[in-house]
Design a protein around this motif. Structure first.
Motif, short mmCIF file in Angstrom:
data_model
loop_
_atom_site.label_atom_id
_atom_site.label_comp_id
_atom_site.label_asym_id
_atom_site.label_seq_id
_atom_site.Cartn_x
_atom_site.Cartn_y
_atom_site.Cartn_z
N ASN A 14 106.63 -12.41 55.91
CA ASN A 14 107.27 -13.06 56.72
C ASN A 14 107.03 -14.53 56.56
O ASN A 14 107.18 -15.35 57.69
N ASP A 15 106.58 -14.93 55.44
CA ASP A 15 106.48 -16.60 55.08
C ASP A 15 107.58 -16.98 54.79
O ASP A 15 108.03 -17.10 53.41
N ALA A 16 108.42 -17.76 55.63
CA ALA A 16 109.86 -18.38 55.34
C ALA A 16 109.51 -19.35 54.36
O ALA A 16 110.75 -19.32 53.23
N VAL A 17 108.51 -20.23 54.51
CA VAL A 17 108.92 -21.47 53.60
C VAL A 17 108.34 -20.99 52.32
O VAL A 17 109.05 -21.36 51.32
N GLU A 18 107.42 -20.27 52.06
CA GLU A 18 106.89 -19.72 50.71
C GLU A 18 108.06 -18.86 50.16
O GLU A 18 108.35 -18.82 48.93
N THR A 19 108.84 -17.99 50.85
CA THR A 19 109.78 -17.14 50.51
C THR A 19 111.00 -18.09 49.86
O THR A 19 111.38 -17.93 48.69
N VAL A 20 111.37 -19.40 50.55
CA VAL A 20 112.45 -20.00 49.82
C VAL A 20 111.96 -20.92 48.55
O VAL A 20 112.70 -20.94 47.52
N GLN A 21 110.94 -21.16 48.80
CA GLN A 21 110.13 -21.71 47.45
C GLN A 21 110.25 -20.95 46.47
O GLN A 21 110.43 -21.10 45.19
N THR A 22 109.79 -19.52 46.15
CA THR A 22 109.78 -18.66 45.43
C THR A 22 111.13 -18.22 44.98
O THR A 22 111.34 -18.12 43.65
N ILE A 23 112.28 -18.39 45.81
CA ILE A 23 113.46 -18.18 45.37
C ILE A 23 113.98 -19.10 44.52
O ILE A 23 114.61 -19.06 43.42
N ARG A 24 113.45 -20.48 44.81
CA ARG A 24 113.71 -21.52 43.91
C ARG A 24 113.22 -21.39 42.46
O ARG A 24 113.87 -21.76 41.56
N PHE A 70 110.88 -12.67 35.25
CA PHE A 70 111.71 -12.41 36.51
C PHE A 70 111.02 -10.99 37.31
O PHE A 70 111.04 -11.47 38.59
N LEU A 71 110.73 -10.05 36.85
CA LEU A 71 110.16 -9.02 37.32
C LEU A 71 108.88 -9.33 38.17
O LEU A 71 108.74 -8.85 39.46
N ASP A 72 108.06 -10.25 37.46
CA ASP A 72 106.95 -10.72 38.17
C ASP A 72 107.25 -11.53 39.17
O ASP A 72 106.50 -11.43 40.40
N LYS A 73 108.19 -12.46 39.45
CA LYS A 73 108.79 -13.23 40.29
C LYS A 73 109.30 -12.49 41.51
O LYS A 73 109.00 -12.73 42.76
N LEU A 74 110.01 -11.48 41.16
CA LEU A 74 110.67 -10.53 42.03
C LEU A 74 109.49 -9.76 42.93
O LEU A 74 109.50 -9.56 44.13
N ASN A 75 108.50 -9.43 42.12
CA ASN A 75 107.27 -8.76 42.88
C ASN A 75 106.72 -9.52 43.93
O ASN A 75 106.37 -9.37 44.97
N LYS A 76 106.44 -10.89 43.55
CA LYS A 76 105.97 -12.00 44.46
C LYS A 76 106.94 -12.07 45.45
O LYS A 76 106.56 -12.41 46.74
N LEU A 77 108.18 -12.30 45.31
CA LEU A 77 109.23 -12.68 46.32
C LEU A 77 109.15 -11.34 47.45
O LEU A 77 109.00 -11.84 48.73
#
Length: 649
Positions: free
Chosen positions: A631-641, A617-624
């Motif tokens: 400001n990459d909206a598409v990649e941000t939403v995908q990373t949230i998923r 989770f911490l790794d994904k949060l860092n990526k998020l």
């Protein structure tokens, strides 16, 4: 202010008039008693007795005026005169007359017994005459104005509060206001009062008689004036009254257990809270008081709807210091002024800043060392966050992480996250970010418990923001909890303010779907439960508040239109615009994977947290954080998923 000064002048003038009147009335009373004793012939009064009368009566009058003042006979509003004033008058006259008799016997000489008896009788008569005569003349004058009345009023409630409003409306002419309403019938559920009259107005029956009485007496307005009434009874009575076309007003709950003066001016229009009829939450908050008293308390987002109410309720528990932290200066300034006025002795600090700014939030913790942090700062508008997912991550997720990290680093005892039911199986970005916030809380609590605080990265946005300094294994002791609840009436982002604005503009009211439902709670209710849950937490819990029964938003919209005195689909149209991106038809309190455990309070439950890998989770949060700040909206939403497995948006 000018009007108040005029009223005070009028009151003082009348009090002075009464003092002068009483002084002469006392002298006349005992003169008449002496005159009657000697067959109404002044020349037959012995000179020795007349001299005793002259020597004592002025001193007696002065003493009587003082006792009248002590007994409150110059403070009452005589237009509301009642048994209380009659009783005080009787006590005063008997007391002063008795003192006069004893003093004259012991120090002056004997008067005829009839002198004292008739003196007391005449003194009482004249005291009552001026005081009750004022009310009688007012009642008589108003009885002749019935033909001028424009509105017939039904009074519901024949108790103390109801009688006060009845007297105010029917027998008192309010200064500077044209009297245009009169109570013509009374409703009360106590059958012992049926077919009886109060001040000449008949109690026609219980709530089952409301509709018939409205038609019979041609009622224009209905006043619900019941001092203590359950939410269910209030809701049921309002529901009956709303079947009529009458204007409905209610006595606010704050007057429920008071003996102060109640007038028709104290009545208010019914609100959506009255219609929804949620039972008030009465909690024993001794544990909350123990937790907050003499503590330094920080509220992030302290100027918002939830944050400001947190500050109001925290202030009454006498914290050592209360810190309001908000990025929006106007809201922070408003609550600062309010609290300084209400709690002048409170050590209140108001700070402007963003939870996204690691250096700013750490400086707050380093400077003030709060014992408890309530984290209410968040972006909450679902449609806006759908369009700006990067900002949702920056503020909600990263901001929560930075605040939680500062709390651990600087020795905060307890960190309470304000979460939402939209975090359950989220279908929108806002709900998903709040679920990430819950996961952050669970991660911090887990790392503190296993004494591996050093594994928590600082998540600095810029390289020069700082280093992971001062965080060593076992150094943290912060307890992290989250409190999850649904919509609150009147909060920023709720439909209630939106509907009010649309109604004021003449419509239409825009509704996303005719079947959409939501859980609702008042802001004070939600905050009181947040404080209660926070006080009883031991760390790591996600508390779920009982939101009661769900409400159809269509019913809410119709109710609000009717409360405004308009007709749905006639005066105000209701348009269905379709579900917005990420919006659910209904909200859930728990994820399917979570269980629900009871607490000692049946309004607060604990969700069994879903297990997840903290390191992953911490790794994904860092990526998020990285993609959000790109400001990459598409990649941000995908990373949230990728981060929130239950996110279906």
């Amino acid at each position: 202010m000018g009007r108040l000064i005029e009223k005070l002048k009028h009151w003082h003038t009348f009090a002075y008039f009464l003092i002068v009147y009483d002084f002469f009335a006392i002298g006349i009373s005992y003169f008449l008693a002496l005159w009657i004793r000697f067959d109404c012939v002044f020349s037959q009064i012995p000179k020795s007795i007349w001299d005793q009368y002259v020597d004592t009566i002025f001193v007696y009058a002065y003493i009587t005026l003082i006792i009248y003042g002590v007994m409150g006979l110059y403070k009452s509003l005589w237009r509301y005169v009642s048994f209380y004033e009659l009783r005080q008058t009787i006590y005063s006259v008997v007391l002063t007359g008795g003192l006069y008799y004893v003093i004259t016997i012991l120090f002056i000489g004997r008067f005829p017994i009839s002198y004292h008896v008739f003196g007391i009788v005449f003194q009482f008569f004249f005291a009552v005459l001026i005081r009750f005569g004022f009310r009688f003349v007012t009642m008589l004058r108003n009885s002749y104005s019935t033909l001028k009345v424009k509105k017939n009023v039904m009074l519901i409630g024949a108790g103390y509060a109801g009688r006060m409003v009845l007297r105010d409306l029917n027998f008192v002419k309010v200064h500077d206001e044209k009297k245009d309403a009169r109570i013509v019938c009374i409703i009360d559920d106590n059958p012992d009062k049926w077919d009886k009259c109060i001040d000449g107005v008949q109690v026609v029956g219980g709530r089952d008689s409301i509709l018939a009485a409205v038609e019979k007496f041609k009622i224009d307005e209905i006043y619900i004036v019941i001092g203590t009434i359950s939410s269910k009874d209030k809701r049921d009575i309002i529901a009956i009254c709303r079947e009529t076309d009458c204007v409905i007003k209610v006595l606010p709950a704050r007057f429920g257990n008071t003996a102060r003066m109640i007038t028709a001016a104290n009545l208010e229009n019914i609100t959506i809270e009255d219609v929804l009829g949620r039972a008030p939450i009465n909690l024993k908050q001794e544990d909350v008081a123990r937790q907050l008293r003499d503590k330094v308390v920080l509220v992030t987002g302290g100027g918002g709807s939830i944050g400001s109410e947190l500050c109001r309720q925290i202030a009454k528990y006498e914290p050592k210091q209360l810190i309001i932290f908000d990025v929006y200066e106007n809201n922070a300034y408003d609550i600062q002024l309010e609290l300084r006025k209400a709690y002048p002795m409170l050590d209140l600090v108001t700070l402007i800043g963003s939870v996204r700014d690691a250096r700013r939030i750490e400086s707050v913790f380093a400077t003030y060392h709060p014992n408890i942090c309530y984290h209410a700062a968040a972006h909450k508008h679902v449609p806006l966050m759908e369009d700006s997912p990067c900002e949702a991550i920056k503020n909600n997720a990263v901001g929560t992480y930075k605040t939680a990290y500062a709390a651990m680093k600087y020795g905060c005892d307890r960190f309470v996250l304000i979460s939402t039911d939209k975090a359950v199986n989220p279908t929108n970005v806002m709900g998903a970010t709040k679920r990430i916030c819950e996961m952050i809380i669970q991660t911090f609590d887990h790392m503190v418990r296993i004494h591996r605080e050093d594994l928590l990265p600082a998540l600095y946005t810029h390289h020069d923001d700082g280093e992971n300094v001062g965080v060593t294994p076992g150094s943290g002791h912060t307890e992290y909890v989250a409190v999850r609840f649904g919509n609150v009436l009147g909060s920023n982002g709720s439909v209630v303010p939106l509907f009010k604005k649309q109604i004021a503009e003449g419509g239409p009211i825009t509704l996303t779907h005719k079947d959409i439902i939501r859980y609702f709670m008042t802001i004070p209710e939600a905050v009181s439960l947040v404080l209660k849950a926070g006080a009883n937490a031991s760390g790591g819990e996600i508390f779920v508040l009982d939101m009661g029964e769900p409400v159809k938003i269509l019913d809410l919209a119709r109710n609000m239109i009717q409360l405004a005195g308009l007709k749905p689909d006639v005066d105000i149209e209701i348009e269905y615009i379709g579900l917005r991106p990420g919006e659910k038809l209904y909200e859930e309190k728990l994820m399917s994977e979570e269980g629900l455990k009871e607490t000692e309070n049946n309004l607060i439950h604990v969700a069994e947290p879903i297990k997840f890998d903290s390191d992953d989770f911490l790794d994904k949060l860092n990526k998020l954080m990285y993609v959000a700040y790109q400001n990459d909206a598409v990649e941000t939403v995908q990373t949230i998923r990728d981060t929130v497995s239950t996110f279906t948006g």
